[in-house]
Design an enzyme around this catalytic site. Sequence first.
Site, short mmCIF file in Angstrom:
data_model
loop_
_atom_site.label_atom_id
_atom_site.label_comp_id
_atom_site.label_asym_id
_atom_site.label_seq_id
_atom_site.Cartn_x
_atom_site.Cartn_y
_atom_site.Cartn_z
N LYS A 93 69.23 96.35 47.79
CA LYS A 93 68.05 97.20 47.67
C LYS A 93 66.75 96.49 48.03
CE LYS A 93 70.02 101.07 46.27
NZ LYS A 93 70.01 102.26 47.13
N GLU A 115 62.49 106.11 42.26
CA GLU A 115 63.56 106.62 41.41
C GLU A 115 64.61 105.53 41.35
OE1 GLU A 115 63.47 107.01 44.60
OE2 GLU A 115 65.48 106.32 45.10
N SER A 382 77.73 95.27 48.17
CA SER A 382 76.31 95.61 48.13
C SER A 382 75.57 95.10 46.90
CB SER A 382 76.14 97.13 48.23
OG SER A 382 76.92 97.77 47.23
#
Lengths: 401, 266
Positions: A93, A115, A382
């Site tokens: 991210k 969010e 990830s």
Amino acid sequence: MPATTQVPDATGRFGPFGGRYVPETLTRALEQLAAEYQRAAGDESFQAELAELYRHYVGRPSPLYHAERLSRRCGGAQIYLKREDLNHTGAHKINNTLGQALLTRRMGKPRVIAETGAGQHGVATATACARFGLECVVYMGEEDIRRQKPNVFSMRLLGAEVRPVASGSRTLRDAINEAMRDWMSSVETTHYCLGSVVGPHPFPQIVRDFQSVIGRETRRQCLDQLGRLPDLIVACVGGGSNAGGMFYPFIKDDDVALVGVEAGGRGEKMGDHAAPLCFGQPGVLHGSFSYVMQDEDGQTCDVHSISAGLDYPGTGPEHSYWKDTGRVDYTNARDDEILAAFDALAKSEGILPALESSHAVAKAMQLAAARKPEEAIVVCLSGRGDKDAAEIARLRGEKFE
Amino acid sequence: MSKIDQLFDQLRRAGRKALMPFVTAGDPDLEFTAEVIRRLVAHGSSLCELGIPYSDPIADGPVIQASYTRSLAKRVKLAEILDTLGRLTPELAAPIVTMVSYAIVYRHGLGQYVADAKRAGVAGLIVPDLPAEEAGPLDEICRREDVSLIQLITPITPRDRALRIAERTTGFIYYVSVTGITGERTELPPEILRSVTWLRQQTPLPVCIGFGISRPDHVRMLSPVADGLIVGSAIVRRIAQAETRPREQVLDEIGDYVAELLAAMQ
């Protein structure tokens, strides 16, 4: 028609998917963002600053690791892990939030909202905001706050305000609604740092481009380490940002098979999974036309996933495009398979994967078993699984202090 | 000329303004929704805006969101809403417009939605998540069926864009009073007066103002510059009491409230 990389067009369309279905109040900010991003994309100093942050702040390039013991355990193809879990903040991210923080600074906005589902995007946004001195508010569903406590605490330590969302299913979808509502009122001074390849144009493009560093590095590392491209790449798909960033640089490599893994949850019944590309149909949600889980009236359905980051009824428009063009194969993995894959990777390689990433691991293990030892499969790992320890303990009825 | 065009034509000639209350369909049930609309029109509302409940309304504040949630919890379906309208509209002196998310219109089918709404007596659509750039296909169908497609202009819409939106709008322009979501405000920004006055000089279309309007002093402030005013959350908040209090009482209070706003309008 085969998939092209020349998407989206000027209106934000990936084939028929994408677009900008938002209230008029937001259109100006989206146009401003699209224009600023165009300028930044062609600005060498912007790209150089981002590359510098990736290298010295995130720790890129992330390794491509040959998981030999896991591969042997599966008894087939060689499994390689793209270690996005080793990035600063523990997931992919951060690749996106640093890029968007730089854009926020260029637009002269002092405040950022975001969010978050699993909390990884929230932590990455809080981190980027701390790094650039931006005010940060993160919306998070109450159910996700419960199951991802460590990340909630981290966000607060980083100076962000976490606002619980009690509406609807109290998960990622509701957090996006609430962030959009905040943006409706604050749009002139606030940037909405959307965390996945979803939402209105230009977000699906911007997030894909920032995350494409994953696929570009993987491509180079495969050529260096294997002397060739991999046979198959597997990534998990909720909104689809890690998969989007991993797949995009390989779209034109027809010999590389691409597999996206959605949350199969408890099974195929509506409400038991979060797999719109497998079981949904095209519709509109959160500003974009894409595959979605809706009822016959267009109301969004409740979905389920063991992992907060995939617990989302929609998906990115480019994934819908890749599905319909046949370029990417979308499948799903069930909750029990996820937990088994989590254990397998933990015990054979000493790596705790995030429950989201465990979806990709689970599917890769199955696919590897059916392939030859000289074939290579890359899994996008990830994120790391520390955040999930308490939730896994709860699911297994074990005590966690 | 659509029903909405005719209405504003009459109002303008009479020098009068429209009050347009907003009601959520199916809150707490469709029977009550029909009764509220009858009452609102009997008290002198010129149009009614009916909100089709949607699971993910990003332009709405807590009051309207909660009403959608209540309605959907009772599994109110689009077909039942249109059925109710079909029975109600023939006896109604005021046109009905539906406020409906594009997610619902798309799923129903654009042509099908417009046809079914028209058959139920609906005069116009407001699709809050369909900006002008995406409105082409629905606009074409609405024009063919003579159903108005009402578009929104906000305080931060640049002027050249506002003119482009006005060109594509039919029925009336919905001017959003605030940069934000629906919900009652104590004060409204005074710049609205200048913006709406400017807009009305640019277009022959009626301009109605909505978002935040709830008090008689808002009505006194805005009605001189607008063709109509839209009142949503203040009505929906009163309707919400119908679950716990005698319905007749709630209807009377809504009637009194609307009468108070109408008095401030003249």
